[in-house]
Design a protein around this motif. Structure first.
Motif, PDB file in Angstrom:
ATOM      1  N   ASP A  88       0.338 -49.036  56.111  1.00  0.00           N
ATOM      2  CA  ASP A  88      -0.895 -49.941  56.009  1.00  0.00           C
ATOM      3  C   ASP A  88      -0.848 -51.402  55.273  1.00  0.00           C
ATOM      4  O   ASP A  88      -0.544 -51.442  54.102  1.00  0.00           O
ATOM      5  CB  ASP A  88      -2.039 -49.082  55.117  1.00  0.00           C
ATOM      6  CG  ASP A  88      -3.401 -49.580  55.000  1.00  0.00           C
ATOM      7  OD1 ASP A  88      -3.681 -50.853  55.536  1.00  0.00           O
ATOM      8  OD2 ASP A  88      -4.157 -49.025  54.671  1.00  0.00           O
ATOM      9  N   ALA A  89      -0.618 -52.284  56.188  1.00  0.00           N
ATOM     10  CA  ALA A  89      -0.322 -53.741  55.826  1.00  0.00           C
ATOM     11  C   ALA A  89      -1.329 -54.359  55.017  1.00  0.00           C
ATOM     12  O   ALA A  89      -0.916 -54.918  54.091  1.00  0.00           O
ATOM     13  CB  ALA A  89      -0.115 -54.502  57.080  1.00  0.00           C
ATOM     14  N   VAL A  90      -2.663 -53.894  55.290  1.00  0.00           N
ATOM     15  CA  VAL A  90      -3.892 -54.394  54.465  1.00  0.00           C
ATOM     16  C   VAL A  90      -3.504 -53.840  53.050  1.00  0.00           C
ATOM     17  O   VAL A  90      -3.757 -54.406  52.028  1.00  0.00           O
ATOM     18  CB  VAL A  90      -5.030 -53.992  54.815  1.00  0.00           C
ATOM     19  CG1 VAL A  90      -6.294 -54.745  54.323  1.00  0.00           C
ATOM     20  CG2 VAL A  90      -4.919 -54.502  56.593  1.00  0.00           C
ATOM     21  N   ARG A  91      -3.311 -52.618  52.790  1.00  0.00           N
ATOM     22  CA  ARG A  91      -3.015 -52.041  51.735  1.00  0.00           C
ATOM     23  C   ARG A  91      -2.122 -52.740  50.725  1.00  0.00           C
ATOM     24  O   ARG A  91      -2.030 -53.233  49.749  1.00  0.00           O
ATOM     25  CB  ARG A  91      -2.746 -50.781  51.584  1.00  0.00           C
ATOM     26  CG  ARG A  91      -2.944 -49.891  50.351  1.00  0.00           C
ATOM     27  CD  ARG A  91      -4.282 -49.712  49.917  1.00  0.00           C
ATOM     28  NE  ARG A  91      -4.136 -48.519  48.539  1.00  0.00           N
ATOM     29  CZ  ARG A  91      -4.895 -49.113  47.411  1.00  0.00           C
ATOM     30  NH1 ARG A  91      -5.378 -50.207  47.640  1.00  0.00           N
ATOM     31  NH2 ARG A  91      -4.868 -48.116  46.593  1.00  0.00           N
ATOM     32  N   LEU A  92      -1.039 -53.043  51.496  1.00  0.00           N
ATOM     33  CA  LEU A  92       0.367 -53.676  50.807  1.00  0.00           C
ATOM     34  C   LEU A  92      -0.339 -55.104  50.486  1.00  0.00           C
ATOM     35  O   LEU A  92       0.200 -55.792  49.453  1.00  0.00           O
ATOM     36  CB  LEU A  92       1.290 -54.048  51.782  1.00  0.00           C
ATOM     37  CG  LEU A  92       2.387 -52.935  51.976  1.00  0.00           C
ATOM     38  CD1 LEU A  92       3.451 -53.127  52.784  1.00  0.00           C
ATOM     39  CD2 LEU A  92       3.027 -52.407  50.570  1.00  0.00           C
ATOM     40  N   VAL A 115      -9.274 -42.797  46.931  1.00  0.00           N
ATOM     41  CA  VAL A 115      -8.234 -43.314  46.290  1.00  0.00           C
ATOM     42  C   VAL A 115      -7.420 -44.122  47.242  1.00  0.00           C
ATOM     43  O   VAL A 115      -6.776 -45.282  47.140  1.00  0.00           O
ATOM     44  CB  VAL A 115      -7.184 -42.446  45.467  1.00  0.00           C
ATOM     45  CG1 VAL A 115      -6.087 -42.965  45.155  1.00  0.00           C
ATOM     46  CG2 VAL A 115      -7.979 -41.836  44.288  1.00  0.00           C
ATOM     47  N   ALA A 116      -7.212 -43.519  48.479  1.00  0.00           N
ATOM     48  CA  ALA A 116      -6.478 -43.937  49.490  1.00  0.00           C
ATOM     49  C   ALA A 116      -7.350 -43.420  50.727  1.00  0.00           C
ATOM     50  O   ALA A 116      -7.438 -42.206  50.879  1.00  0.00           O
ATOM     51  CB  ALA A 116      -5.180 -43.842  49.543  1.00  0.00           C
ATOM     52  N   ALA A 117      -7.365 -44.417  51.881  1.00  0.00           N
ATOM     53  CA  ALA A 117      -7.981 -43.951  53.069  1.00  0.00           C
ATOM     54  C   ALA A 117      -6.931 -44.535  54.409  1.00  0.00           C
ATOM     55  O   ALA A 117      -6.690 -45.764  54.096  1.00  0.00           O
ATOM     56  CB  ALA A 117      -9.541 -44.394  53.209  1.00  0.00           C
ATOM     57  N   TYR A 118      -6.862 -43.640  55.331  1.00  0.00           N
ATOM     58  CA  TYR A 118      -5.901 -43.814  56.308  1.00  0.00           C
ATOM     59  C   TYR A 118      -6.536 -43.479  57.721  1.00  0.00           C
ATOM     60  O   TYR A 118      -7.066 -42.448  57.853  1.00  0.00           O
ATOM     61  CB  TYR A 118      -4.622 -43.470  56.127  1.00  0.00           C
ATOM     62  CG  TYR A 118      -3.563 -44.012  57.003  1.00  0.00           C
ATOM     63  CD1 TYR A 118      -2.992 -45.366  57.034  1.00  0.00           C
ATOM     64  CD2 TYR A 118      -3.260 -43.144  58.329  1.00  0.00           C
ATOM     65  CE1 TYR A 118      -2.018 -45.736  58.111  1.00  0.00           C
ATOM     66  CE2 TYR A 118      -2.395 -43.574  59.196  1.00  0.00           C
ATOM     67  CZ  TYR A 118      -1.934 -44.752  59.189  1.00  0.00           C
ATOM     68  OH  TYR A 118      -0.984 -45.222  60.174  1.00  0.00           O
ATOM     69  N   GLU A 151      -6.614 -49.276  61.446  1.00  0.00           N
ATOM     70  CA  GLU A 151      -7.873 -49.851  60.575  1.00  0.00           C
ATOM     71  C   GLU A 151      -7.716 -50.229  59.269  1.00  0.00           C
ATOM     72  O   GLU A 151      -6.846 -49.897  58.687  1.00  0.00           O
ATOM     73  CB  GLU A 151      -8.905 -48.558  60.849  1.00  0.00           C
ATOM     74  CG  GLU A 151      -9.603 -48.313  62.109  1.00  0.00           C
ATOM     75  CD  GLU A 151     -10.374 -47.143  62.146  1.00  0.00           C
ATOM     76  OE1 GLU A 151     -11.456 -47.270  61.559  1.00  0.00           O
ATOM     77  OE2 GLU A 151     -10.238 -46.072  62.717  1.00  0.00           O
ATOM     78  N   ASP A 152      -8.618 -50.941  58.831  1.00  0.00           N
ATOM     79  CA  ASP A 152      -8.572 -51.601  57.524  1.00  0.00           C
ATOM     80  C   ASP A 152      -9.543 -50.663  56.885  1.00  0.00           C
ATOM     81  O   ASP A 152     -10.732 -50.987  57.047  1.00  0.00           O
ATOM     82  CB  ASP A 152      -9.020 -52.937  57.422  1.00  0.00           C
ATOM     83  CG  ASP A 152      -7.905 -53.936  58.357  1.00  0.00           C
ATOM     84  OD1 ASP A 152      -6.919 -53.369  58.699  1.00  0.00           O
ATOM     85  OD2 ASP A 152      -8.460 -55.133  58.593  1.00  0.00           O
ATOM     86  N   LEU A 153      -9.115 -49.838  55.887  1.00  0.00           N
ATOM     87  CA  LEU A 153     -10.066 -49.097  55.178  1.00  0.00           C
ATOM     88  C   LEU A 153      -9.801 -49.129  53.730  1.00  0.00           C
ATOM     89  O   LEU A 153     -10.455 -48.592  52.702  1.00  0.00           O
ATOM     90  CB  LEU A 153      -9.789 -47.313  55.572  1.00  0.00           C
ATOM     91  CG  LEU A 153      -9.972 -47.015  56.934  1.00  0.00           C
ATOM     92  CD1 LEU A 153      -9.541 -45.676  57.390  1.00  0.00           C
ATOM     93  CD2 LEU A 153     -11.720 -47.256  57.574  1.00  0.00           C
ATOM     94  N   THR A 154      -9.105 -50.312  53.476  1.00  0.00           N
ATOM     95  CA  THR A 154      -8.947 -50.674  51.889  1.00  0.00           C
ATOM     96  C   THR A 154     -10.201 -50.979  51.172  1.00  0.00           C
ATOM     97  O   THR A 154     -10.243 -50.440  49.831  1.00  0.00           O
ATOM     98  CB  THR A 154      -7.862 -51.703  51.820  1.00  0.00           C
ATOM     99  OG1 THR A 154      -7.451 -52.302  52.901  1.00  0.00           O
ATOM    100  CG2 THR A 154      -6.861 -51.553  51.008  1.00  0.00           C
TER     101      THR A 154
END
Lengths: 659, 239
Positions: free
Chosen positions: A306-310, B39-42, B46-49
């Motif tokens: 997940d690049a957005v999380r990084l 806490v984390a979604a994946y 997709e952008d789930l941050t």
């Protein structure tokens, strides 16, 4: 809060520092084994590490960096570290060695000896769980820096490294001249449970150390006189407050101890003084517990990381400033060769690298990355990064911070005030635990102090000095003041003209010298994230401190990284952190002249700011509002010049930069 | 010093080359939650941050067409801590994937969504029924050229270590050297990186492997009839 003795040691050590280049290429010397024939008398030139260095030298690399895996040093019977240093010296290459234990190394347990990973040594997060690092070559739990066994072993390792390098000074002084030693803050920043809450080590040994420190700290005369209104400092009820400053202090003491132990022999050895010591803050985003779950989910689903999380982790880390006595440690992002970063699609990989590079290099830091990963990037991208690195190194461009959030612990989650300050003021704001950081920044305008900050008289004095110099200092009206601190604040504000604001979050504004002191109420019901009171309060503080909104973007996917040029102009990097192309507007408070900054750093030879005008004259536009299109994970770079008189102009479409 | 767990060498041979191609949206979202908060979604691509910190119910309500697989953080922490006893990442991830498959989230099983990491065909075969035929302790040396080679040591079907043997030697000499150095029977597999990549990405690589051995594009050193039979079974019988 840092003990004076530690501050003195650190300042002495820091005197010989010079800046590290923003792009640090890593060579893992332990991966290159000496063939049996060469060990028994063969040619040094033909060794695998020699061949690698030759290859790098031919590519124009004159400086390499290496982490030093602690366990590798203890078991290094073939003297591979010394051979590596000798090989580099023979080729007239300079070397930086990172001696502090760090994460993301291509070595079991990231280089830590196996006995330090045992259950009785591990750190614990606030929920009692282990702090697990989910990175190859193996998942392991972080040890506690409070563990006696750990500290004893660390002492031995540092003494061994000190002796090894001092012996090299004597036998081969040329190596010493080409060598610098780098220290970082270690694992402190990773001690968290990935959920909002107190950060830090909560292992039994850490808790014992915490209790002892609380006893020692509050036995001080300043906290001795319990007057009405002062809290019972040692009460368990204040543990969450005290834990924060304790963690900050423990990190600073750790840094001081490491430098002190390592430099002991070097200080008594004339040749050893030639060795340069640098202190930085290294952060490996993929080792952060917040990324552990995201990484695990993507791997279970056989998907891409997940690049957005990084990217979010980069933003969070880039706004934290660790420092001592006002000198901030340059931040470096480490892109590990064993992490998932290298398996990201090219556009995402380049985006996170460039973002981390811009945010870190703008503060005197940069990136650490494997040399093979660096050369796997496209030539044009590398050229851009190198040109930008030149600009950053020469000081032609840097990121300036105008607002500071003073927190008891730089790595802990901050409250709603910080969230709002960060939302409204973006990368112009920074979290620090050191009040002197703001004093060292010439353009600092605002300091907002966390409601859980414990005030001593010294802190209040320093904050009032900042106010007298022209800054706005927002102080919470909390009970966490020592009697002397409260007296000092009352004295400073007693003769100052006052304005009471009773809308939203209540506060009193005092005009002190050139600046202002704001004392704000800390009622829990008002101090909530996104509450109207908090939004208005931060807006007021930015207005009072004359930090005008520099640039506003219409789409939430776009973020702006501002940088100041030595010529006085501003460069902004507009980052699209999403997987879709974004069209939006950029709005400036005044009419500005905009040109493409990419012209500056994309050229083969970077142009000096003095020549920027002539270089970009053909592609300028005047307006206060521009519509832009930024591709997925794209970065748009613009050069701004403020125009004094109003120029009427139609909205212009800016040039797009795809990395 | 020898890196007994040379992850770079291991992934250079058994890893997926480059990034994983983007897959079609399966409609599932994987979530790790702590006390009902994300806490984390994946979900792939997709952008789930932005959901981090939100309540799972809110997320589910705003995504009525999606199936949320919510895993409790405590269970995931337990999975991670359970994997710590294994010495290397490959083994640890196998344990993690195996235990994760047993987890059932709120509303759906993780098994419905996860592929639990696509394993390389050779690793899958070595841990399958081949363990009954092959020696209990042996080495597999895969060489795709000097820069991409790895020696796997396998004990009872489980990968014990993976290291990068120094230098480049002729195939027969390399296998003999490794066998003597590590005191175990070593089977060498020599081929080109291009051929190996093609086979690694194929849905059913076994017929291709058998053909490549017959066409001398893959060299087995020493020439092992037992292994050849096993490969033929895979290629033509499918077991």
């Amino acid at each position: 809060m840092t003990p004076l003795i530690i501050r003195v040691i650190l300042q002495n050590m820091r005197e010989c520092e010079t800046k590290l280049y923003p792009i640090q290429l890593l060579v893992n010397y332990w991966e290159f084994r000496q063939p049996a024939a060469a060990i028994s008398g063969g040619s040094r030139r033909s060794s695998p590490i020699g061949e690698k260095l030759d290859q790098l030298f031919r590519s124009g690399i004159k400086h390499v960096t290496s982490f030093v895996p602690w366990h590798a040093v203890e078991t290094d019977i073939s003297h591979s570290l010394v051979r590596f240093l000798q090989a580099a010296t023979e080729r007239n290459m300079t070397v930086s060695l990172v001696l502090t234990p760090e994460l993301g190394l291509h070595y079991p347990n990231s280089g830590l000896p196996k006995d330090l990973i045992s259950d009785d040594c591990t750190a614990r997060s606030n929920n009692g769980g282990k702090v697990v690092v989910n990175l190859p070559p193996n998942i392991f739990a972080l040890p506690s820096f409070f563990s006696q066994h750990f500290n004893k072993r660390l002492h031995g390792y540092l003494v061994k490294m000190d002796s090894l390098l001092c012996d090299l000074d004597k036998t081969d002084p040329k190596i010493s001249r080409n060598l610098s030693v780098v220290f970082s803050g270690g694992f402190w920043k990773y001690y968290n449970s990935a959920v909002p809450g107190p950060s830090g080590d909560f292992s039994p040994t850490a808790s014992t150390a915490f209790r002892q420190e609380v006893e020692r700290f509050f036995d001080d005369r300043e906290f001795g006189n319990e007057s009405p209104g002062t809290p019972k400092w040692k009460d368990l009820g204040l543990d969450s407050v005290n834990r924060r400053w304790f963690n900050q202090q423990a990190e600073e003491v750790f840094r001081g101890k490491v430098l002190h132990v390592f430099g002991r022999r070097a200080q008594t050895n004339q040749a050893g003084l030639a060795r340069r010591t640098r202190e930085v803050e290294i952060f490996t985003p993929e080792a952060d517990p917040a990324f552990t779950y995201s990484k695990l989910l993507s791997e279970l689903a056989s998907g891409n990381p997940d690049a957005v999380r990084l990217s979010g982790l980069i933003s969070a880390a880039a706004t934290r400033c660790s420092s001592v006595a006002g000198s901030a440690y340059p931040p470096f992002f480490h892109w590990s060769s064993v992490g998932n970063w290298s398996s990201l699609p090219d556009s995402e990989k380049q985006f996170v690298l460039m973002k981390s590079f811009l945010l870190a290099a703008g503060r005197g830091g940069g990136v650490f990355m494997d040399e093979a990963d660096w050369f796997s990037l496209p030539q044009a991208f590398r050229a851009r990064m190198e040109n930008l690195a030149e600009l950053f190194t020469r000081g032609d461009i840097k990121i300036e911070h105008k607002a500071f959030y003073l927190s008891p612990h730089a790595w802990s989650a901050c409250g709603p005030l910080w969230a709002e300050l960060s939302r409204q003021n973006g990368f112009w704001s920074q979290v620090t635990a050191d009040v002197e950081v703001a004093a060292h920044q010439t353009n600092a305008r605002l300091v907002v102090v966390d409601p859980e900050y414990v005030f001593t008289r010294e802190t209040v004095e320093k904050l009032s000095v900042l106010a007298r110099r022209g800054l706005t200092v927002a102080i919470p009206k909390s009970h966490l003041f020592s009697a002397q601190a409260r007296k000092e604040l009352e004295y400073v504000t007693s003769q100052a003209p006052r304005i009471d604001i009773t809308l939203g979050l209540h506060y009193k504004l005092y005009v002190v010298g050139e600046g202002k002191i704001v004392i704000y109420e800390t009622q829990r019901d008002l101090l909530k994230a996104d509450s109207a009171g908090v939004v208005k309060f931060i807006k007021d503080m930015l207005a009072v401190s004359e930090i005008c909104e520099q640039v506003c973007v219409s789409d939430r996917s776009l973020t702006v990284v501002p940088a100041k040029l030595s010529s006085g102009d501003t460069a902004i990097f507009v980052l699209n952190e999403s997987r879709r192309a974004v069209s939006g507007n950029i709005v400036f408070p005044r009419v500005v002249e905009v040109s493409d900054f990419a012209d500056i750093f994309s050229s083969a030879v970077p142009v000096v700011p003095a020549t920027i005008d002539s270089k970009t004259k053909g592609a300028t536009a005047f307006s206060s509002r521009f519509s832009v299109e930024v591709g997925a994970f794209g970065i748009l770079s613009l050069l701004l010049k403020e125009i004094k008189k109003t120029v009427r102009a139609a909205p212009q479409k800016s040039h797009e930069l795809h990395l | 010093m020898d890196l007994v767990y040379d992850w770079k060498a291991f992934t250079s041979v058994f890893g997926i080359r480059g990034s994983v191609p983007r897959r079609q949206d399966s409609g599932h979202v994987l979530v790790v939650a702590d006390n009902g908060k994300v806490v984390a979604a994946y979900a792939e691509s997709e952008d789930l941050t932005s959901w981090t910190g939100s309540r799972c119910e809110k997320m589910a309500a705003e995504m009525p067409h999606r199936k949320l697989v919510v895993l409790e953080k405590k269970s995931v922490d337990g999975l991670l801590e359970g994997a710590l006893s294994h010495p290397h990442y490959h083994g640890q991830f196998e344990i993690l994937a195996k235990n994760a498959a047993a987890l059932t989230g709120a509303g759906a099983s993780i098994r419905e969504f996860c592929t639990f990491s696509q394993k390389h065909f050779l690793l899958t075969a070595m841990s399958g029924w081949w363990t009954r035929i092959l020696p209990s302790y042996y080495g597999i040396f895969v060489s795709l050229g000097a820069s991409r080679q790895v020696l796997l040591t396998v004990r009872k079907g489980q990968v014990e270590s993976f290291l990068n043997p120094e230098g480049e030697r002729p195939p027969l000499e390399a296998v003999k050297y490794l066998s003597e150095k590590h005191l175990l029977p070593v089977q060498g597999i020599f081929t080109s990186a291009e051929k190996w990549n093609k086979l690694s990405e194929a849905p059913n690589p076994w017929p291709g492997i058998f053909e490549a051995i017959r066409g001398d594009e893959i060299r087995l050193v020493p020439y092992n009839r037992k292994l050849l039979c096993l490969l033929a079974m895979k290629a033509y019988v499918g077991v």
